[in-house]
Design an enzyme around this catalytic site. Structure first.
Site, mmCIF file in Angstrom:
data_model
loop_
_atom_site.group_PDB
_atom_site.id
_atom_site.type_symbol
_atom_site.label_atom_id
_atom_site.label_comp_id
_atom_site.label_asym_id
_atom_site.label_seq_id
_atom_site.Cartn_x
_atom_site.Cartn_y
_atom_site.Cartn_z
ATOM 1 N N CYS A 65 -3.882 -2.791 -6.836
ATOM 2 C CA CYS A 65 -3.478 -1.539 -7.474
ATOM 3 C C CYS A 65 -4.618 -0.546 -7.293
ATOM 4 O O CYS A 65 -5.740 -0.798 -7.763
ATOM 5 C CB CYS A 65 -3.185 -1.768 -8.950
ATOM 6 S SG CYS A 65 -2.721 -0.259 -9.799
ATOM 7 N N GLY A 66 -4.330 0.550 -6.613
ATOM 8 C CA GLY A 66 -5.382 1.532 -6.313
ATOM 9 C C GLY A 66 -5.805 2.310 -7.542
ATOM 10 O O GLY A 66 -7.001 2.440 -7.828
ATOM 11 N N HIS A 67 -4.825 2.831 -8.295
ATOM 12 C CA HIS A 67 -5.217 3.612 -9.476
ATOM 13 C C HIS A 67 -5.910 2.694 -10.471
ATOM 14 O O HIS A 67 -6.853 3.093 -11.157
ATOM 15 C CB HIS A 67 -4.002 4.318 -10.109
ATOM 16 C CG HIS A 67 -3.368 3.561 -11.223
ATOM 17 N ND1 HIS A 67 -2.298 2.711 -11.045
ATOM 18 C CD2 HIS A 67 -3.692 3.467 -12.545
ATOM 19 C CE1 HIS A 67 -1.984 2.155 -12.205
ATOM 20 N NE2 HIS A 67 -2.805 2.604 -13.127
ATOM 21 N N HIS A 100 8.409 -1.059 -4.119
ATOM 22 C CA HIS A 100 7.957 0.316 -4.372
ATOM 23 C C HIS A 100 8.646 1.239 -3.345
ATOM 24 O O HIS A 100 8.744 0.876 -2.167
ATOM 25 C CB HIS A 100 6.453 0.467 -4.166
ATOM 26 C CG HIS A 100 5.590 -0.301 -5.136
ATOM 27 N ND1 HIS A 100 5.458 -1.663 -5.113
ATOM 28 C CD2 HIS A 100 4.786 0.142 -6.137
ATOM 29 C CE1 HIS A 100 4.608 -2.042 -6.058
ATOM 30 N NE2 HIS A 100 4.187 -0.968 -6.702
ATOM 31 N N ASP A 142 4.944 6.413 -10.744
ATOM 32 C CA ASP A 142 3.479 6.458 -10.795
ATOM 33 C C ASP A 142 3.059 7.893 -11.077
ATOM 34 O O ASP A 142 3.397 8.805 -10.322
ATOM 35 C CB ASP A 142 2.909 5.966 -9.463
ATOM 36 C CG ASP A 142 1.436 5.593 -9.566
ATOM 37 O OD1 ASP A 142 0.743 6.193 -10.411
ATOM 38 O OD2 ASP A 142 0.996 4.718 -8.813
ATOM 39 N N CYS A 165 -0.700 7.026 -6.354
ATOM 40 C CA CYS A 165 -0.540 5.604 -6.005
ATOM 41 C C CYS A 165 -1.499 5.183 -4.875
ATOM 42 O O CYS A 165 -1.303 5.560 -3.710
ATOM 43 C CB CYS A 165 0.899 5.278 -5.611
ATOM 44 S SG CYS A 165 1.166 3.478 -5.503
ATOM 45 N N GLY A 166 -2.477 4.372 -5.236
ATOM 46 C CA GLY A 166 -3.499 3.978 -4.268
ATOM 47 C C GLY A 166 -2.969 3.071 -3.170
ATOM 48 O O GLY A 166 -3.256 3.284 -1.979
ATOM 49 N N THR A 167 -2.186 2.053 -3.544
ATOM 50 C CA THR A 167 -1.658 1.170 -2.503
ATOM 51 C C THR A 167 -0.578 1.904 -1.695
ATOM 52 O O THR A 167 -0.440 1.685 -0.493
ATOM 53 C CB THR A 167 -1.107 -0.136 -3.105
ATOM 54 O OG1 THR A 167 -0.202 0.177 -4.173
ATOM 55 C CG2 THR A 167 -2.228 -1.021 -3.633
HETATM 56 O O1 PYC Z 1 -2.137 2.880 -7.515
HETATM 57 O O2 PYC Z 1 -1.686 1.201 -6.212
HETATM 58 C C1 PYC Z 1 -1.464 1.881 -7.191
HETATM 59 C C2 PYC Z 1 -0.341 1.506 -8.080
HETATM 60 C C3 PYC Z 1 0.554 0.494 -7.901
HETATM 61 C C4 PYC Z 1 1.424 0.531 -9.007
HETATM 62 C C5 PYC Z 1 1.036 1.572 -9.815
HETATM 63 N N1 PYC Z 1 -0.051 2.156 -9.235
#
Ligand code: PYC
Length: 310
Positions: A85-87, A205, A231, A235-237
């Site tokens: 999870c990036g965030h 997603h 999100d 969303c980082g990923t």
């Molecule tokens: O930021 O990767 C992310 C992420 C995945 C689900 C919610 N945020």
């Protein structure tokens, strides 16, 4: 259970510092499977109302296998245990700084998807260097009830994504209900058509992109997560998956920076380096803020001890 709550561009992360379930030893991917299989009621109760809210992501700190990592971390939302999870990684870095556990500088975190590097630039700003991300299918078309034929790419950035550019609906904060319904229908259409990740994983997603600026370097997205919440961050990923698709299409050179905006207007700066296996190594820079330090109580006499299912 001791937790610290932060948000990254509006998207909340609840970091569990102590009192979490004992997942035993072994690779993080195995411990993540144990969390998913054996502790479902607990991880949902940590996030659901009335203790939390459906958009919240949990970050369970665990001992790393790799001794060069400052911590291991397993992320989960109310529907699934996540690969990465990036965030959440940005939120955990800022939280560990707030708790006095790490300083400004470079650190490594171990996740079920692999080791990621965080550069904590100041009390709020973090650059995450993610695991190698890749596009696996281009121009997949599915029939979506109520919308029609929708075409997008399938890509992996630590989680599996279906990325649709341009979005068939306006990507705007006053359109979130319609965007949520549409992306849930797209996710169901992908499952019905047996479109999956390379390892057979469900594509859980979905991302829709609004138009980019004239230079093509700044666009807004809407990201549906497995828990059916959107999100609040870019969303980082998902941004990692986006970089993989842009690189695969020859639309973005290594090292060139773009800005990804979320549907509520928070931003990440993104770039990539070529990966060893033909994908990209994403770099994501964003900001998080700590909101609360709490002790969660699970009172056996509480009729809503396990949370309220959405
Ligand atoms: O930021 O990767 C992310 C992420 C995945 C689900 C919610 N945020």
């Amino acid at each position: 259970m001791q937790v610290i709550d932060s948000h990254t561009g509006g998207e909340p992360t609840r970091t569990i510092l102590s009192g979490g379930p004992d997942l035993g030893a072994g690779p993080l991917a195995l411990r993540a499977q144990r969390l998913a299989r054996d502790h479902r009621a607990l991880w949902r109760a940590i996030l659901l109302e009335p203790r939390g809210q459906v958009a919240m992501v949990g970050a369970l700190l665990v001992p790393p296998v790799d001794p060069t990592c400052v911590t291991g971390v397993i992320f989960f939302d109310v529907a699934a245990v996540l690969g990465m999870c990036g965030h959440g990684t940005i939120g955990v870095a800022v939280t560990l700084f707030h708790a006095g556990r790490i300083g400004v500088g470079q650190h490594r975190f171990e996740t079920p998807a692999g080791v990621v590097t965080v550069d904590l630039l100041d009390a709020h700003t973090v650059t995450v260097t993610n695991i190698e991300s890749r596009r696996t299918q281009a121009d997949v078309t599915v029939d979506v009830p109520g919308i029609g034929r929708v075409t997008g790419d399938v890509a992996y950035g630590g989680n599996w994504f279906f990325l649709v550019d341009p979005s068939p609906l306006p990507v705007a904060p006053d359109n979130i209900t319609a965007l949520t319904r549409a992306t849930i229908a797209m996710r169901m259409a992908l499952a019905d058509a047996c479109v999956a990740g390379n390892d057979g994983s469900a594509i859980d997603h979905v991302i829709l992109y609004g138009p980019a600026d004239a230079a093509g370097f700044h666009s807004r997205n809407f990201v549906l997560c497995p828990d059916d919440a959107y999100d609040r961050s870019p969303c980082g990923t998902g941004s990692s998956a986006r970089l993989a698709t842009l690189a695969a299409r020859g639309l973005l050179a290594p090292g060139k920076e773009i800005v990804q905006e979320s549907v509520i207007g928070s931003t990440y700066r993104l770039s990539y380096a070529p990966g060893a296996a033909g994908g990209v190594i994403p770099r994501i820079t964003g900001q998080a803020h700590v909101m609360a330090e709490s002790r969660l109580i699970f009172d056996p006499a509480d009729p809503f001890r396990e949370g309220i299912a959405p």
